[in-house]
Each structure stands twice: as C-alpha cells, then as structure tokens.
Enzyme design. Structure first.
Site, PDB file in Angstrom:
ATOM      1  N   ARG A  67     -11.161  -4.114 -26.793  1.00 30.00           N
ATOM      2  CA  ARG A  67     -11.991  -5.274 -26.447  1.00 30.00           C
ATOM      3  C   ARG A  67     -13.271  -5.247 -27.273  1.00 30.00           C
ATOM      4  NH1 ARG A  67     -14.810  -6.776 -20.628  1.00 30.00           N
ATOM      5  NH2 ARG A  67     -15.534  -8.839 -21.255  1.00 30.00           N
ATOM      6  N   GLN A 136     -13.997  -3.767 -14.172  1.00 29.68           N
ATOM      7  CA  GLN A 136     -15.232  -4.221 -14.814  1.00 29.68           C
ATOM      8  C   GLN A 136     -15.068  -4.231 -16.338  1.00 29.68           C
ATOM      9  OE1 GLN A 136     -17.615  -5.217 -12.823  1.00 29.68           O
ATOM     10  NE2 GLN A 136     -19.136  -5.740 -14.348  1.00 29.68           N
ATOM     11  N   ILE A 137     -14.468  -3.203 -16.873  1.00 34.24           N
ATOM     12  CA  ILE A 137     -14.256  -3.096 -18.321  1.00 34.24           C
ATOM     13  C   ILE A 137     -13.306  -4.178 -18.815  1.00 34.24           C
ATOM     14  CG2 ILE A 137     -13.131  -1.637 -20.072  1.00 34.24           C
ATOM     15  CD1 ILE A 137     -14.377   0.782 -18.462  1.00 34.24           C
ATOM     16  N   HIS A 138     -12.306  -4.511 -18.019  1.00 34.75           N
ATOM     17  CA  HIS A 138     -11.335  -5.534 -18.405  1.00 34.75           C
ATOM     18  C   HIS A 138     -11.857  -6.951 -18.200  1.00 34.75           C
ATOM     19  CE1 HIS A 138      -8.450  -2.272 -18.601  1.00 34.75           C
ATOM     20  NE2 HIS A 138      -7.614  -3.110 -19.186  1.00 34.75           N
ATOM     21  N   GLY A 139     -12.921  -7.101 -17.437  1.00 36.89           N
ATOM     22  CA  GLY A 139     -13.436  -8.435 -17.149  1.00 36.89           C
ATOM     23  C   GLY A 139     -12.450  -9.211 -16.299  1.00 36.89           C
ATOM     24  N   GLU A 170      -3.654   9.494   6.253  1.00 39.04           N
ATOM     25  CA  GLU A 170      -3.799  10.907   6.632  1.00 39.04           C
ATOM     26  C   GLU A 170      -5.198  11.237   7.150  1.00 39.04           C
ATOM     27  OE1 GLU A 170      -1.172  12.696   6.869  1.00 39.04           O
ATOM     28  OE2 GLU A 170       0.189  11.505   5.669  1.00 39.04           O
ATOM     29  N   GLU A 174     -13.990   9.683   6.069  1.00 45.76           N
ATOM     30  CA  GLU A 174     -15.082  10.143   6.920  1.00 45.76           C
ATOM     31  C   GLU A 174     -14.636  11.311   7.801  1.00 45.76           C
ATOM     32  OE1 GLU A 174     -15.787   6.012   5.608  1.00 45.76           O
ATOM     33  OE2 GLU A 174     -14.085   7.007   6.543  1.00 45.76           O
TER      34      GLU A 174
END
Length: 191
Positions: A67, A136-139, A170, A174
C-alpha cells in the site's frame, strides 16, 4: 457474531442417573475433572489467539509493503515499522506462554493453571489488538467483507469477530487475571 461454523446448543439432563461405574474421575472429583478440562481448553484458546495474531501480522506486513501513501510504501513509515516489530516480539512471547503451559501439563504438573490463564489472556488480547491494527493498515478494504468491484477479501472483519470470542471462551480474560493473581498473592486472599 463470530465463529459462524460452530454449532452451539443447550444439553439438558432431567432425572438422569449415572451408575458409579460410568462416572469419570475419582469419587466426588467431578469438579477437578471439569477444571482440568478448562486448563487444557485455555491452552488451546491461547494457541488459537497466537494463530489469529500471526495471521493478522502477516496480512498487515503484506499490506505495509504494497500500500502506497504519499508516494511511498506505508511500511516506510517508522511508526508502523516499530509497531510491527513490537507485535512480532509479543507473538513470540504469547507462543512461549502456551507452549510452556502445555509442557507443564504434558509432564503431569497440576499447577499449570496460572500459565494456562496467562497464555489465554495474553494470546487472545494480542489477537484482538493485532487484528484491529491490521484493519487500520488496510483501511476500508480491511473493514469490508468483500470489495464488490474486485472481489478482494482479506477476511480481517471475520478475524476481528472471531478474535473477540477468544477473550470470552474458557472463562473471560478478566477471570484469567483473577486466577493469576490468586496464584501470585495466595488462595486465602478474599475481597
């Protein structure tokens, strides 16, 4: 939301009697057998988290190389270089955690519970973080199921849905923190 191929259903037992010869585990040990299964399951879920994280990292690195923004590969930006280096290190840490827990269990060490909890909590949180970053990187391509014009699909939206349930299977993450803290601080601590 996720794991669409998994069939989940209730099993209801009413007025069922199980003869003593057919009961698994030691007498009055059903809880121990169930908890042992959870430890094994947590190791497996930790491993699944690592697999999802690795797949997301691989997709992210490929996209960073291909990209282009502002006339250069997105991967030329130092932020993403450092971020992916950090994530690759975290994947190796998560992989070591589930392998250590599995090794302890294979050796018959009944105290593998905290390691299994660590592997599950760390690996699944990492999977979610990495898939989110890969999107996010791929948009917009990362957010879409399929690009209508080209048919392109990187399956990140599916991975994002599937990664989330790993934090719940499983025992929610938390709960894993409570298991780890109980081992570190002591079983008799309440509050």
């Amino acid at each position: 939301m996720g794991h669409r191929g998994q069939l989940t259903a209730d099993i209801v037992f009413t007025d069922v009697h199980v003869p003593a010869d057919n009961v698994l585990g030691p007498p009055d040990g059903g809880l121990g057998v169930a908890l042992s299964a959870l430890v094994r399951g947590r190791i497996g879920i930790g491993a699944a988290g690592v697999g999802v994280a690795q797949a997301a990292l691989d997709l992210a690195v490929h996209r960073l190389r291909t990209r282009h923004v502002f006339g250069a590969p997105l991967g030329a930006m130092q932020h993403w270089q450092f971020q992916m280096a950090q994530r690759a290190t975290e994947i190796e840490c998560a992989r070591s955690l589930y392998q250590k827990a599995a090794l302890l269990l294979d050796r018959g060490d009944r105290s593998a519970e905290p390691e299994a909890a660590m592997a599950k909590a760390y690996g699944t949180r990492l999977a979610n973080d990495l898939v989110r970053e890969a999107i996010q990187i791929h948009g917009a391509v990362g957010f879409a199921r399929r690009v209508a014009e080209s048919g392109e699909s990187v399956r990140l939206e599916e991975m994002y849905r599937d990664a989330k349930i790993l934090e719940i299977f499983e025992g929610a993450n938390e709960l894993q923190q409570w298991i780890i803290a109980r081992q570190l601080i002591g079983r008799d601590v309440t509050g």
